[in-house]
Design an enzyme around this catalytic site. Sequence first.
Site, PDB file in Angstrom:
ATOM      1  N   GLU A   1     -19.682  74.468 -34.133  1.00  0.00           N
ATOM      2  CA  GLU A   1     -20.266  75.792 -34.324  1.00  0.00           C
ATOM      3  C   GLU A   1     -21.377  75.914 -33.303  1.00  0.00           C
ATOM      4  O   GLU A   1     -22.425  75.281 -33.439  1.00  0.00           O
ATOM      5  CB  GLU A   1     -20.789  75.949 -35.756  1.00  0.00           C
ATOM      6  CG  GLU A   1     -21.010  77.385 -36.169  1.00  0.00           C
ATOM      7  CD  GLU A   1     -22.385  77.896 -35.814  1.00  0.00           C
ATOM      8  OE1 GLU A   1     -22.480  78.634 -34.806  1.00  0.00           O
ATOM      9  OE2 GLU A   1     -23.347  77.564 -36.518  1.00  0.00           O
TER      10      GLU A   1
ATOM     11  N   CYS B   1     -27.891  81.434 -34.205  1.00  0.00           N
ATOM     12  CA  CYS B   1     -26.725  81.604 -33.342  1.00  0.00           C
ATOM     13  C   CYS B   1     -26.156  83.003 -33.519  1.00  0.00           C
ATOM     14  O   CYS B   1     -25.487  83.520 -32.631  1.00  0.00           O
ATOM     15  CB  CYS B   1     -25.678  80.544 -33.634  1.00  0.00           C
ATOM     16  SG  CYS B   1     -25.216  80.423 -35.360  1.00  0.00           S
TER      17      CYS B   1
ATOM     18  N   GLU C   1     -27.385  81.945 -23.859  1.00  0.00           N
ATOM     19  CA  GLU C   1     -28.097  82.000 -25.126  1.00  0.00           C
ATOM     20  C   GLU C   1     -29.491  81.391 -24.947  1.00  0.00           C
ATOM     21  O   GLU C   1     -29.636  80.225 -24.583  1.00  0.00           O
ATOM     22  CB  GLU C   1     -27.346  81.222 -26.208  1.00  0.00           C
ATOM     23  CG  GLU C   1     -28.019  81.318 -27.574  1.00  0.00           C
ATOM     24  CD  GLU C   1     -27.374  80.430 -28.619  1.00  0.00           C
ATOM     25  OE1 GLU C   1     -27.161  80.911 -29.742  1.00  0.00           O
ATOM     26  OE2 GLU C   1     -27.095  79.264 -28.311  1.00  0.00           O
TER      27      GLU C   1
ATOM     28  N   LYS D   1     -27.171  63.373 -38.759  1.00  0.00           N
ATOM     29  CA  LYS D   1     -28.211  63.336 -37.737  1.00  0.00           C
ATOM     30  C   LYS D   1     -28.895  64.707 -37.738  1.00  0.00           C
ATOM     31  O   LYS D   1     -28.345  65.679 -37.227  1.00  0.00           O
ATOM     32  CB  LYS D   1     -27.594  63.032 -36.365  1.00  0.00           C
ATOM     33  CG  LYS D   1     -28.632  62.640 -35.294  1.00  0.00           C
ATOM     34  CD  LYS D   1     -29.387  63.825 -34.774  1.00  0.00           C
ATOM     35  CE  LYS D   1     -30.442  63.438 -33.750  1.00  0.00           C
ATOM     36  NZ  LYS D   1     -31.438  64.512 -33.572  1.00  0.00           N
TER      37      LYS D   1
END
Length: 487
Positions: free
Chosen positions: A252, A286, A384, A177
């Site tokens: 992750e 990230c 974040e 996906k």
Amino acid sequence: MLDTFDPQNVKSLINGEAVSSQTTSDILSPHSGKAIAKLHHGGADEVEKAIAAAKAAQKAWADTPAVQRGQILHAACNLIEARAEELSKIVAEEAGKPLSAAMGETTGSVMCGRFYAGEGQRLFGRTMPSGAPNKSCMTVRQPCGVAALIAAANTPAPNFAWKVFPALICGNAVVLKPAEDTPLSADWMARALIEAGVPAGVMNVVQGLGQEVGPPLTAHKDVDVISFTGSTRVGREIAGKAGADLKKVSLELGGKNAFIVCDDADIEKAVHWASLSAFSNAGQRCASGSRFIVMDAVYDKFVDAFVAKANSLKAGVGDDCELGPVINERQLNNMLSAIERAKGEGAKVLCGGERIGGDLAGGFYLQATLIEGSPADSHLSTTELFGPVGAIYKVSSFEEAVALANDSPYGLTGTIHTTSWDRAWTFTKELSTGVAVVNAGTFGSEPHMPFGGLRASGNGTREPGTEALDVYTELKDIYLITEPGRL
């Protein structure tokens, strides 16, 4: 298979066939805000078909010797490399990048693919002595089965490679996906793999929105392993549901990565790497640096130079540009809201903080933004944002700097700039992250090295590197008993 790639209509690719949908939406260029293609939305029906195709094809793929699987993946890498400019143009357009940056990502994806293709010759188990006579002990790796892979939009070609190549070399069948903002490159790369010899049912792609595809995919009873890269919030949801079924899952997730500048640092070098950490790829990593922790003796010098560097960045997607757009308007508005919230809490915006107008007004551009005065426990310091926004903090000592770096819900990466070996080595041991860097940026992982983090940055698994083999295989103990007297 690439001959049937349609750059105007991105559809799910199931068992080698493109699957249309009555529900479509525009794929927008982050640079211009204009539609570049139509995305056909998959959902539960497409997920069901893709998993059925994967399950039916997986055993034959697993029975193919791993060395031969590696040869097929090598062929796929050769095909991608031969048509690198074609893929790179797709990545540049859908992700809003300079073509040179997209070419670098394509090269990285090929490097990753070749690394895992080579692992087909090294899917090591172990042999060990037994405590009993006439008994032999060993372990072997076996594929999990059907792998559900969910990738992020920030670096679409490497993200595809990091997940798909290790899953395939281990003998799994894949249902991928991709991010709905960058579906074109995933469709192209999946077709390249099938053209190179990966069986069509082994490589499936379900396109669509996260909320339409993700839940039925990760919750399906025939999915044996899940790998997700994305936000911590969604990662927690996946982990909770997968845990109920005791599914194997690799997460992750995000980062709020610290960049420490010591009083003995090379300031010019530190500013160079700080700018790249905060603003390259529009801060959409990230592993981006977003917390800049600076010792008071060099604070003013570093901050003045860092602000000047941020203000000098050229925005756009030309090869001479240094600041690109964020992936979509929703993300841009989230960042603008976070900046206003920080200002309302007393923080000071040193530069940036606004949407870029003029010729770039149609795109999703945010000025390179640096903010000081946010407490360590503020929203800005602990959330974040995934964009070109950095927070700056003043500290008085090395010990205070490391303590502040570790005072975070995340634990992905971090870097220190110092000329002291003692500080550098102590930092690498005391930083509570999965990655520690000395005198460079917070980013820069390589395809043969493990990557992952602690706490809200992941669940302890590592991809890529050989450690990814632990994600996509199951270990089986084998015991052989012999009877010498029957010789």
